[in-house]
Enzyme design. Structure first.
Site, PDB file in Angstrom:
ATOM      1  CB  CYS A 210      -1.036   0.038   1.221  1.00  0.00           C
ATOM      2  SG  CYS A 210      -0.138   0.253   2.785  1.00  0.00           S
TER       3      CYS A 210
ATOM      4  CB  ALA B 289       3.919  -0.337   2.367  1.00  0.00           C
TER       5      ALA B 289
ATOM      6  NE  ARG C 284      12.173  -0.985   2.036  1.00  0.00           N
ATOM      7  CZ  ARG C 284      12.380  -1.463   0.925  1.00  0.00           C
ATOM      8  NH1 ARG C 284      11.701  -2.336   0.387  1.00  0.00           N
ATOM      9  NH2 ARG C 284      13.402  -0.778   0.145  1.00  0.00           N
TER      10      ARG C 284
ATOM     11  CG  HIS D 159       7.644   5.182  -3.827  1.00  0.00           C
ATOM     12  ND1 HIS D 159       7.509   4.145  -5.039  1.00  0.00           N
ATOM     13  CD2 HIS D 159       7.707   4.402  -2.954  1.00  0.00           C
ATOM     14  CE1 HIS D 159       7.555   2.668  -4.542  1.00  0.00           C
ATOM     15  NE2 HIS D 159       7.889   2.885  -3.281  1.00  0.00           N
TER      16      HIS D 159
END
Lengths: 545, 457
Positions: free
Chosen positions: A64, A67, A98, A198
């Site tokens: 999503c 994320a 991550r 992003h």
């Protein structure tokens, strides 16, 4: 598996038809436009549909917006407290999962990477609003840690109940005076994938962090490295090489990054873009506001690394740097070539499939090429058409309802800090000499004719592809790993690297050669059948013998 | 230091959770759903929820975890998720062909007020549910309770499928709670030894510890058949293991189908296993075979053999309420001293129960429900411990404070074995003690001076 014999057994149109056969008609129509058979056309590539909605119920690889924003872009910065405003889960799942490694010194320096901070919203917060709790949580963070910055992230319910996280952040920033508080409206339901996150992260980093430092950077060859997240230490290896070449990396967006790096990023003289998808917005904004040109680089693959270093040297244009870069390449390539010679006899002709991210499905093809392996199918999880077809398609991209609600910020040349790094004539000369600015040609041109390019591959198609095309190696993420391996095909995670890495740069290439050799030549996959399963016939014996 | 910003002084926090000792409801519902045969879990929310839960469960089990999502967009969040879910149900039954879809909600779909039963009706009316297939739904708002609550809610939704039986079927329902596939297999083995026919739900054994055979099956042979769950309403009785994970489902079976229930502790350790075996025997009217007594004796033997290494050792525990209650009892029973105990799951009863269990220990005990690992770390800094038990996140504290760590609970992301080797029952108790002893004695061997370093321990 996957030798020359099996390669000729499939035909791309037949594969595509088989992938679509089981779908309800509406799903089949949509997926048909996201599955493309690569054809070499004159100076252009076929169109693919990308960055469109995921189909409900079709098991996707995507995540999503939160994320993409918190997990990917903002996660790797060590000295900013990332406070997740929402129920506990979103913070929990993004906590150390991550593998962006951090070098925050032995002690003393701020390092909030091993911490997860959340407002842990309860039903009363959903009903009465969560702004007060958020304000109190920011206050508690400040009192406990006095960080340079506090980043606030919105999760799904925050947008729905209308908490104004930006107002709270502004208020607290003013109140503290010595702590930058800023917020990200990265609710999970926005956009169609992590890609929207992003973009949201890029905008806010640029608005609240870049250019805020007074510290002067006087280094000679100053670059920013954009879209490198230091998974498995990739960024460490790239920094090692840059340093050896005498190139200063002012700021990595955002692997192993710090507040100060972002704040001084406006002082670089060149932006080098690794992952085009996740960070090209910042590259563009740095150019518009501060006059920093950008080039696409790729440090995945030894040859690509050498090529990228040469591009940087060519940009600065000083013989000293050009010579230094050549010396470093010559030094580093010796070990790479030795490793390559050792491994290639065992990897040549093997086949791979890559379905990952917004750049890795492209970049890693360079490493497989160095191993003389063939990429027979590839695609991105959350990329846009320009990542497949090249940036020339950007003006023609249709802005749909899901993209329209992601903010586009307007950036103008900074009246004081804008400084063209090169004159128009210099830039033109560099272009003439082959150094392309603001250019990314995308994944498709690199793929061979007849290969399959598939956007937003899902579990069903992955399983079918493996069954029909029998690759020697499949690359994707953790969710895909074990269903592929159950079929006896080795799987390499290209998000987290399966706890391996680095794979970037020269040393990374050597690591990758060894890793792929291990995977495609392992004995492990030969033990699927027990002896009695391979030879089930019984030989009878007489009881009186 | 990894956790270099954690101060020793404990300051009260009202709004901020740091390093949570819980996660949200939906992942518990997803895990529970995987324990139904032929079931595809479905997350009704943004696709990120599903991606995160699948990733977390996959990392814990190193197994494929299939689940679908409604992939909400902003439009769905405004207009409601009905169209997404109906489409998802159609796609799932067409493409993946499961027997059951178990839908859980998320904070998103709960906040906008999506009503699962109404959407299921719509899907049925639109002929999106093939004959014989089952839809199952549980509300799991992420802003209430924890992952444990979500697990409990999904198990309760399973129990809601049960139909009252006119005739008892002679079986006993075991609701095992959030334990590992290996634990569920062990509970079935014990029941079989005692000769009791059981229906256990959920049952993830065979699903999340499947073999590598060269074939991928989205729906492996494991899991409780939905028919058996339906028939659980005709059982002799229900044993619910763990108040927090299993009691709601058991009580629903009691009220809805008149199946009497006993809520027991999870059978970790000697005494909790004793009570489980005894309750099972009484309920089914069976006698316990010697094999079980021998297993018990083996556990007791190890406890007595190595008692000197357990005695008086201080332990910090973090995890989920049912597991912590049973583990605290076990540790106290072998004269260890659990002194810091934290769960992220809310629950006043939890704190009370832990206080009761540790009363006779003669030590100050820190216990907190709705706590976090930041607080636990601070407690450890103020009163150091000899041993630490909890999930993989504990390793950051363990490394900084140099404490031996036994990984136990969820999630375990950096070690293997939990999916294969049980920690419930007497044999499971042996495994817990083996792990504790290894941790303590490896530390002793590391720390002893050369003069006192010994071969025989």
């Amino acid at each position: 598996m996957g030798n020359a014999e099996t390669l000729v057994q499939w035909e791309p149109n037949d594969i595509k038809e088989k992938l679509l056969r089981k779908y309800p008609p509406k799903v089949a129509r949509k997926r048909a436009r996201q599955i493309m058979i690569n054809e070499a056309l004159e100076n252009t590539t076929p169109e693919i549909v990308a960055n469109v909605r995921t189909i409900p119920g079709i098991i996707t690889m995507r995540g999503c917006t939160y994320a993409g924003c918190k997990g990917v872009i903002m996660g790797p910065t060590s000295d900013i407290v990332n406070l997740v405003h929402g129920p506990v889960g979103c913070s929990f799942y993004a906590w150390l999962t991550r593998r962006n490694q951090t070098d925050a010194g032995i002690k003393g320096e701020d390092n909030f990477m091993p911490y997860a901070f959340t407002t842990d919203m309860q039903d009363s917060d959903i009903i009465f609003g969560g702004e007060q709790k958020l304000e109190a949580a920011i206050q508690e963070v400040y009192e406990l840690f006095h960080p340079k910055g506090i980043a606030v992230f919105a999760t799904c319910p925050v947008g729905l109940i209308g908490d104004d996280i930006h107002a709270v952040a502004r208020k607290m920033k003013e109140k503290f005076g010595d702590c930058n508080v800023f917020a990200f409206s990265c609710e999970g339901y926005k956009g169609v994938s992590q890609s929207a996150g992003h973009h949201i992260a890029n905008n806010q980093v640029f608005t609240h962090l870049v250019g805020t430092s007074e510290t002067e950077r006087s280094d000679r060859y100053k670059i920013n490295l954009l879209g490198e997240y230091n998974i498995g230490g990739d960024g460490f290896e790239i920094d090692r090489i840059l340093q050896k070449c005498g190139i200063t990396n002012i700021a990595t967006f955002s692997g192993n990054s710090s507040y100060e790096q972002f704040a001084t990023a406006n002082q670089a003289d060149l932006s080098c873009v690794m992952c085009h998808r996740s960070i090209n917005y910042v590259a563009d904004m740095l150019e518009t506001k501060y006059g920093i040109p950008w080039i696409k680089v790729n440090f995945i693959g030894a040859k690509s690394t050498a090529k990228s270093l040469r591009k940087i040297a060519q940009y600065f244009g000083e013989q000293e740097l050009i010579d230094r870069v050549e010396t470093v390449i010559a030094e580093e390539m010796a070990a790479v070539e030795t490793a390559q010679l050792e491994v290639v006899p065992r990897t040549t002709g093997k086949t791979a499939m890559l379905f990952v991210g917004g750049s890795r499905a492209h970049h890693y093809q360079d490493l497989f090429a160095e191993l003389e392996m063939k990429t027979i199918s590839a695609g991105y999880e959350f990329a846009h058409r320009d990542d497949y077809e090249g940036r020339q398609v950007i003006p023609n991209l249709k802005v749909d309802a899901d993209s329209r609600n992601i903010e586009e910020i307007q950036v103008e040349a900074d009246p004081e800090l804008y400084r063209p790094r090169k004159s128009a004539a210099e830039l033109a000369a560099l272009e003439e000499a082959g150094l392309k600015f603001k250019e990314y040609e995308g994944l498709n041109p690199q793929m061979e004719e007849g290969t399959l390019v598939i956007d937003d591959l899902n579990q069903y198609e992955a399983e079918k592809l493996v069954e029909l095309m029998k690759p020697d190696l499949f690359c994707a993420g953790i969710k895909e790993k074990y269903s592929i391996q159950k079929t006896g095909v080795p799987m390499k995670q290209l998000h987290s690297y399966d706890s391996g890495g680095p794979y970037a740069g020269f040393k990374g290439a050597v690591n990758f050669y060894a890793e792929i050799d291990r995977l495609v030549n392992s004995k492990v996959w030969s033990y699927m059948k027990a002896p009695w399963q391979e030879n089930p016939e019984l030989s009878a014996t007489y009881v009186w013998e | 230091m990894l956790l270099r910003h954690t101060p020793k002084e404990v300051a009260e926090r009202k709004a901020l959770t740091i390093n949570p000792a819980k996660t949200c409801q939906p992942i518990g519902a997803m895990y529970a759903s995987l324990g139904i045969r032929g079931c595809l879990p479905h997350s009704h929310g943004s696709q990120g929820c599903c991606a995160y839960h699948r990733s977390a469960l996959t990392r814990h089990y190193k197994e494929p975890v299939s689940a679908a999502t409604s992939s909400f967009t902003e439009g769905a969040s405004v207009f409601g998720g009905q169209a997404n879910l109906v489409q998802a149900i159609d796609n799932i039954f067409t493409v993946y062909e499961p027997e059951v879809i178990a839908v859980h909600t998320t904070c998103l779909s709960e906040t906008i007020g999506d009503d699962l039963p109404q959407i299921f009706d719509k899907a049925r009316k639109d002929n999106k549910v093939p004959p014989g297939k089952t839809l199952l739904g549980a509300p799991t708002p992420s802003y209430v309770g924890s992952h444990v609550t979500g697990f409990s809610n999904m198990v309760k939704a399973m129990a809601a499928l049960a139909e009252p039986g006119e005739q008892k079927n002679g079986k006993v329902n075991i609701i095992p709670g959030w334990v590992e596939p290996s634990d569920m297999a062990e509970l079935k083995r014990l029941a079989e030894l005692i000769g009791v026919a059981v229906t256990m739900f959920p049952d993830t054994s065979g699903v999340l510890n499947a073999p590598l055979s060269g074939e991928y099956r989205m729906f492996p042979d494991g899991g409780t058949p939905i028919e058996e769950i339906r028939q659980s309403g005709a059982a002799l009785g229900t044993l619910a293991l763990g108040e927090y994970c299993s009691a709601d489902a058991a009580r629903l079976l009691d009220t809805k189908c008149k199946v009497p229930c006993s809520v027991l502790d999870m059978p970790f350790g000697l005494q909790a296993t004793d009570r489980f075996i005894d309750a099972l025997r009484v309920l089914a009217g069976s006698s316990v075979p010697d094999e079980v007594a021998v297993e018990r004796g083996r556990l007791l033997d190890l406890i007595s053999d190595m008692h000197q290494y357990f005695y008086g050792r201080k332990v910090a525990l973090v995890g989920d309420p049912d597991q912590l209650i049973a583990m605290t009892e076990f540790l106290v029973s072998i004269d260890m001293c659990p002194i810091h105990i934290v769960t992220g799951t809310p629950g006043k009863k939890f704190e009370k129960r832990i206080r009761e269990l540790t009363e006779g220990m003669g030590r100050e005990v820190n216990v907190k429900a709705k706590g976090d690992m930041f607080l636990l770390h601070q407690w450890i800094k103020n009163e150091p411990v000899d041993l630490f038990m909890g999930n993989s996140y504990c390793k950051y504290i363990a490394r900084d404070e140099d404490i031996p760590l036994v990984r136990w609970g969820f999630p375990i992301l950096d070690r293997q074995g939990h999916q294969h080797f049980p920690t419930v029952g007497y044999m499971g108790g042996l495994r817990i003690l083996e792990k504790i002893l290894n941790a303590l004695l490896d530390r002793k061997d590391r720390d002893d001076e050369e003069t006192t370093f010994e071969l025989v321990l």
